[in-house]
Design an enzyme around this catalytic site. Structure first.
Site, PDB file in Angstrom:
ATOM      1  CG  HIS A 127       4.567  -7.339  -0.374  1.00 47.18           C
ATOM      2  ND1 HIS A 127       4.365  -7.278   0.969  1.00 47.18           N
ATOM      3  CD2 HIS A 127       4.200  -6.126  -0.870  1.00 47.18           C
ATOM      4  CE1 HIS A 127       3.890  -6.081   1.287  1.00 47.18           C
ATOM      5  NE2 HIS A 127       3.785  -5.362   0.186  1.00 47.18           N
ATOM      6  CD  GLU A 258      -2.592  -0.872   1.431  1.00 51.15           C
ATOM      7  OE1 GLU A 258      -2.612  -2.064   1.047  1.00 51.15           O
ATOM      8  OE2 GLU A 258      -1.925  -0.479   2.399  1.00 51.15           O
ATOM      9  CD  GLU A 294      -1.877   0.182   6.215  1.00 54.30           C
ATOM     10  OE1 GLU A 294      -1.698  -0.659   5.317  1.00 54.30           O
ATOM     11  OE2 GLU A 294      -0.955   0.651   6.897  1.00 54.30           O
ATOM     12  CG  HIS A 297      -1.923   3.823   4.398  1.00 56.28           C
ATOM     13  ND1 HIS A 297      -1.924   2.931   3.356  1.00 56.28           N
ATOM     14  CD2 HIS A 297      -0.857   3.479   5.155  1.00 56.28           C
ATOM     15  CE1 HIS A 297      -0.903   2.100   3.466  1.00 56.28           C
ATOM     16  NE2 HIS A 297      -0.247   2.406   4.559  1.00 56.28           N
ATOM     17  CG  ASP A 322      -3.809  -3.711   4.459  1.00 51.97           C
ATOM     18  OD1 ASP A 322      -4.365  -4.808   4.277  1.00 51.97           O
ATOM     19  OD2 ASP A 322      -2.765  -3.370   3.880  1.00 51.97           O
ATOM     20  CG  ASP A 333       2.361   3.254   7.587  1.00 52.62           C
ATOM     21  OD1 ASP A 333       1.367   3.010   8.288  1.00 52.62           O
ATOM     22  OD2 ASP A 333       2.616   2.643   6.535  1.00 52.62           O
ATOM     23  CG  ASP A 335       2.288  -0.479   9.238  1.00 49.68           C
ATOM     24  OD1 ASP A 335       1.221   0.032   8.855  1.00 49.68           O
ATOM     25  OD2 ASP A 335       3.249  -0.668   8.475  1.00 49.68           O
TER      26      ASP A 335
HETATM   27  C1  XUL Z   1       2.605   0.102   3.086  1.00 54.63           C
HETATM   28  C2  XUL Z   1       1.522  -0.899   3.027  1.00 54.63           C
HETATM   29  C3  XUL Z   1       1.801  -2.095   2.183  1.00 54.63           C
HETATM   30  C4  XUL Z   1       0.623  -2.587   1.419  1.00 54.63           C
HETATM   31  C5  XUL Z   1       0.946  -3.726   0.474  1.00 54.63           C
HETATM   32  O1  XUL Z   1       2.333   1.166   3.911  1.00 54.63           O
HETATM   33  O2  XUL Z   1       0.516  -0.772   3.658  1.00 54.63           O
HETATM   34  O3  XUL Z   1       2.323  -3.096   2.981  1.00 54.63           O
HETATM   35  O4  XUL Z   1      -0.387  -3.021   2.270  1.00 54.63           O
HETATM   36  O5  XUL Z   1       2.006  -3.444  -0.348  1.00 54.63           O
HETATM   37 CO    CO Z   2      -1.233  -1.945   3.859  1.00 57.75          CO
END
Ligand code: XUL
Ligand code: CO
Length: 437
Positions: A127, A258, A294, A297, A322, A333, A335
């Site tokens: 980002h 996304e 992703e 998500h 992602d 989330d 991650d």
């Molecule tokens: C948030 C997410 C972000 C996007 C990019 O959940 O996945 O990091 O991938 O903004």
């Molecule tokens: Co993401």
């Protein structure tokens, strides 16, 4: 992204010299860890080697590297502190003094490129606000971005690492609390536009292969203060302006949206793949955008791990992934690094069927757990996930080569064309899949 400073070691060693020693041209950030080798006969305790990912090995006409197009994300891996809503940072990075200075930003970037190179990953993502501090004014912020992207360009050239995608952080700053592209305040909308304009320019400068939009604050917490159609129309107009500006400056990367159903908003407009596909078609944007899916998500939206990847691909709109996972028993989330071979197999089957993800890739939008505090954990997590996807690739290639499973679907339709009750044979299909994983 947190404003918490990294932990002080509390032993007096957190003085400036501790950090400035990393400013030396020959400074090594990950001492004791070299380039990660491929060692297929490694035992279970050897986690700093690839046991399955063999970059140059050819599978179905392409190398593993070409199929998998792995990418490291800058925000979790170099800006993550381990802070959570209940606890302070836990991750001490010896080069990071926690300050918002350009010196610190440059050290992080150089640490990043050493990491990508030692890992053997050819792509990174960021980002705008991960790589350069936000200034007092937009002009100052953009100047910081110019200076940092000069260094990024130099490091990309030196290492051969490329930019899979860039994106704008349109969700962290308080100005965006009610949204960016969908914000009813025209001043904020204009600010977001200016930010994306600069984002596209730096993406072009760095040769980004894609550009991502994730609308974390585009949605609502209560319908009582929201006009959904106006907000969605404003969002569509914003996307159209971004697509126009991309063409105007000659940026050739693919624009990606996304999806995510919620978090931080209660309801996010880009709920899941089919919602975004419907939105793009409704506003006639389907030729300008693809999707960055992703799986964490996807599961938050109540679907199976591979669902959005399969749906986006079916419509010719799967642009990039992602590559992460949630924890099936948690509803947020997390991650995490994807370590499930069966999930990876299903994803890679879809990717092979559409003949690859290029110019997209598998970007690890993942973070080490806040308890995984060692520098080596940064490597071990990525290696584990890369090996998982290498196994997924091999399994999927075998499934497609042998054709037993795909033939089964076709044969079923031929044999059972009449609309009479007959077995869907789910368990038979699952048992066949288990044969390959
Ligand atoms: C948030 C997410 C972000 C996007 C990019 O959940 O996945 O990091 O991938 O903004
Ligand atoms: Co993401």
């Amino acid at each position: 992204m947190s404003s918490f400073a990294p932990l002080s070691k509390g032993d007096g060693s957190n003085d400036a010299a501790q950090y400035t020693k990393f400013d030396a041209a020959d400074a090594e950030f990950f001492k004791g860890i070299g380039t990660i080798p491929f060692k297929p006969d490694a035992g279970p305790t050897e986690t700093l080697v690839y046991k399955h990912y063999n970059a140059k090995e050819v599978v179905r006409g392409k190398t593993m590297e070409e199929w998998l197009r792995f990418s490291v994300c800058f925000w979790h891996t170099f800006r993550g502190t381990g802070a959570d809503p209940f606890g302070f940072p836990t991750l001490v990075r010896p080069w990071d003094d926690g300050s918002n200075t350009m010196e610190n930003a440059k050290r992080r970037l150089r640490a990043g490129f050493e990491f990508f190179t030692k890992l053997g990953v050819k792509y990174w993502t960021f980002h705008d606000r991960d790589i350069a501090p936000e200034g007092e004014t937009l002009a100052e912020t953009n100047k910081n971005l110019d200076e940092i992207t000069d260094l990024a360009l130099e490091l990309q050239k030196k290492t051969g690492v490329k930019l899979l995608w860039a994106t704008c952080n349109l969700f962290a700053h308080p100005r965006y609390m009610n949204g960016a592209a969908s914000n009813p305040d025209a001043h904020i909308l204009a600010y977001a536009g200016a930010q994306v304009k600069k984002g596209l320019e730096i993406a072009k400068k760095l040769g980004a292969e894609n550009f991502v939009f994730w609308g974390g604050r585009e949605g609502y917490h209560t319908i009582l203060n929201t006009n959904v159609l106006t907000e969605l129309t404003n969002m569509a107009n914003f996307f159209r302006m971004a697509a126009d500006y991309k063409k105007k400056i000659g940026f050739t990367g693919t624009l990606l949206i996304e999806p995510k159903p919620k978090e931080p908003t209660k309801h996010q407009y880009d709920y899941d793949a089919m919602t975004v596909i419907g939105f793009l078609k409704h506003f006639k944007l389907e030729n300008e955008f693809k999707l960055n899916i992703e799986p964490n998500h996807t599961t938050l939206a109540g679907h199976g791990y591979e669902h959005d990847i399969v749906m986006a691909s079916a419509f010719g709109l799967l642009g990039s992934v992602d590559s992460n996972t949630g924890s099936p028993d948690l509803g947020w989330d997390t991650d995490q690094f994807p370590m499930d071979v069966k999930n990876a197999t299903l994803v890679m089957k879809t990717i092979i069927e559409q003949n690859g993800l290029q110019p997209g890739g598998l970007n690890f939008d993942c973070k080490v757990r806040r308890e995984s505090t060692a520098l080596a954990d940064m490597f071990i997590s990525h290696i584990g996930a890369m090996d998982t996807f290498a196994r997924g690739l091999r399994n999927a290639a075998k499934i497609l080569e042998e054709g037993v499973m795909t033939k089964h679907v076709k044969k079923y339709i031929m044999d059972n064309g009449n609309p009479t009750a007959c077995s869907g044979q789910q368990e038979h299909c699952e048992a066949m899949l288990n044969y390959y994983v």
